[in-house]
Scaffold this motif. Sequence first.
Motif, PDB file in Angstrom:
ATOM      1  N   THR A 184       0.854  -1.186   0.000  1.00 15.04           N
ATOM      2  CA  THR A 184       0.000   0.000   0.000  1.00 15.04           C
ATOM      3  C   THR A 184       0.889   1.234   0.000  1.00 15.04           C
ATOM      4  O   THR A 184       2.132   1.130   0.062  1.00 15.04           O
ATOM      5  CB  THR A 184      -0.898   0.034   1.245  1.00 15.04           C
ATOM      6  OG1 THR A 184      -0.081   0.278   2.405  1.00 15.04           O
ATOM      7  CG2 THR A 184      -1.647  -1.276   1.427  1.00 15.04           C
ATOM      8  N   TRP A 235       3.494   6.903  -4.035  1.00 15.71           N
ATOM      9  CA  TRP A 235       2.253   6.295  -4.509  1.00 15.71           C
ATOM     10  C   TRP A 235       1.182   7.366  -4.387  1.00 15.71           C
ATOM     11  O   TRP A 235       0.542   7.518  -3.365  1.00 15.71           O
ATOM     12  CB  TRP A 235       1.901   5.063  -3.681  1.00 15.71           C
ATOM     13  CG  TRP A 235       0.776   4.228  -4.238  1.00 15.71           C
ATOM     14  CD1 TRP A 235      -0.242   4.636  -5.030  1.00 15.71           C
ATOM     15  CD2 TRP A 235       0.573   2.827  -4.021  1.00 15.71           C
ATOM     16  NE1 TRP A 235      -1.074   3.602  -5.336  1.00 15.71           N
ATOM     17  CE2 TRP A 235      -0.608   2.469  -4.728  1.00 15.71           C
ATOM     18  CE3 TRP A 235       1.260   1.854  -3.317  1.00 15.71           C
ATOM     19  CZ2 TRP A 235      -1.105   1.169  -4.725  1.00 15.71           C
ATOM     20  CZ3 TRP A 235       0.772   0.567  -3.313  1.00 15.71           C
ATOM     21  CH2 TRP A 235      -0.396   0.217  -4.014  1.00 15.71           C
ATOM     22  N   GLU A 279      -1.525   2.257 -10.843  1.00 14.20           N
ATOM     23  CA  GLU A 279      -2.088   1.371  -9.823  1.00 14.20           C
ATOM     24  C   GLU A 279      -3.069   0.377 -10.444  1.00 14.20           C
ATOM     25  O   GLU A 279      -3.135  -0.795 -10.035  1.00 14.20           O
ATOM     26  CB  GLU A 279      -2.788   2.220  -8.756  1.00 14.20           C
ATOM     27  CG  GLU A 279      -3.436   1.444  -7.640  1.00 14.20           C
ATOM     28  CD  GLU A 279      -4.127   2.360  -6.652  1.00 14.20           C
ATOM     29  OE1 GLU A 279      -4.960   1.851  -5.881  1.00 14.20           O
ATOM     30  OE2 GLU A 279      -3.844   3.579  -6.650  1.00 14.20           O
TER      31      GLU A 279
END
Length: 340
Positions: free
Chosen positions: A14, A47, A66
């Motif tokens: 994550t 991210w 993603e």
Amino acid sequence: MEISATGRLEVRITAADVGKRVSVRRLNDLPREGEKFTDTVGVLASWDNGVLLITRKTGETVRIAESSLVAGKVVPSAPARRRGPAASYTELAHIATRAWRPVESERLGEWELRAASGFTRRANSVLPLGDPGMPLDDALAAVRRWYGERGLPAYVQTATGAEGTQELLCAELERRGWTREVSAELWIGALAPLADREEPAGVVLSRTADDAWLARYQRKGLGEVALKVLGSGPSVWFATVPGDGEVPAAIGRCVVDGRWAGFAAVEVDPALRRRGLASAVMAALAARALDEGASAAWLQVETDNTAAQALYAGNGFSAHHAYHHYRQPDSEPGNSGSGR
């Protein structure tokens, strides 16, 4: 890749894993036959907004949507070395900078700003080993001012590919428009096998770089500053193999610093290559370093210098990490501080 109990691939990373080393598999945008997926291993640099940035050990940054991920996991930060002396990135960074000292330096928190009138990027770049003591944008502004006052472009030297290296800083510099100009690798190996070769004949060792040595050295326009940098280090040795004329057939430089011996400037007359002269120079310097108590060796080689890499691999060296020089954005061409 991570596989669940049902046999399906899973994404087990994550945004909270930014800064960790990861391995991911994604769908190819334009798959060829048999190439539906692409695997990437590196440090997860960011991210954001549905896009992952992963910095590989070479310093290359890969952008991954993603939505294309099919699997991912965190992997060990540094795989165990199979050969060569044990060494951390931080130890080698300190050893390397002590072997190639600038004429002027200043601390910015745990960063070191180095300058030597543009003689090589290594001596004219920031070594960012830790926290600069202020936000990154403020630190980079201070760096640009410091080098601007000296009429030099600002460079930041970063490293990738080992535990404790600076993949995240690389990504932040690229995000701010800094340009990676040169990449090289730091290789390490055991010293004794190199020194235990048959005693090389005709190699002359000296504590100073005389006019003959400098005549073979590739860098041009050598002045007082360059001589200071070349002569810097705890215990410096210069090797020369005399040639038929005034210019030597081969030269080399070695700096002994505790258990480490650092090799540099190993150069051979192009007409006399593949005759073992480079290995002879390194063997003579290695023997002297062993006499001074060293047991391990390091050197730096640019990533596109395949001939030198073959020589060093044949002498038992292997790559430990890569390092890169990032140049400030929006700067005019000038004294680029050429070289590693």
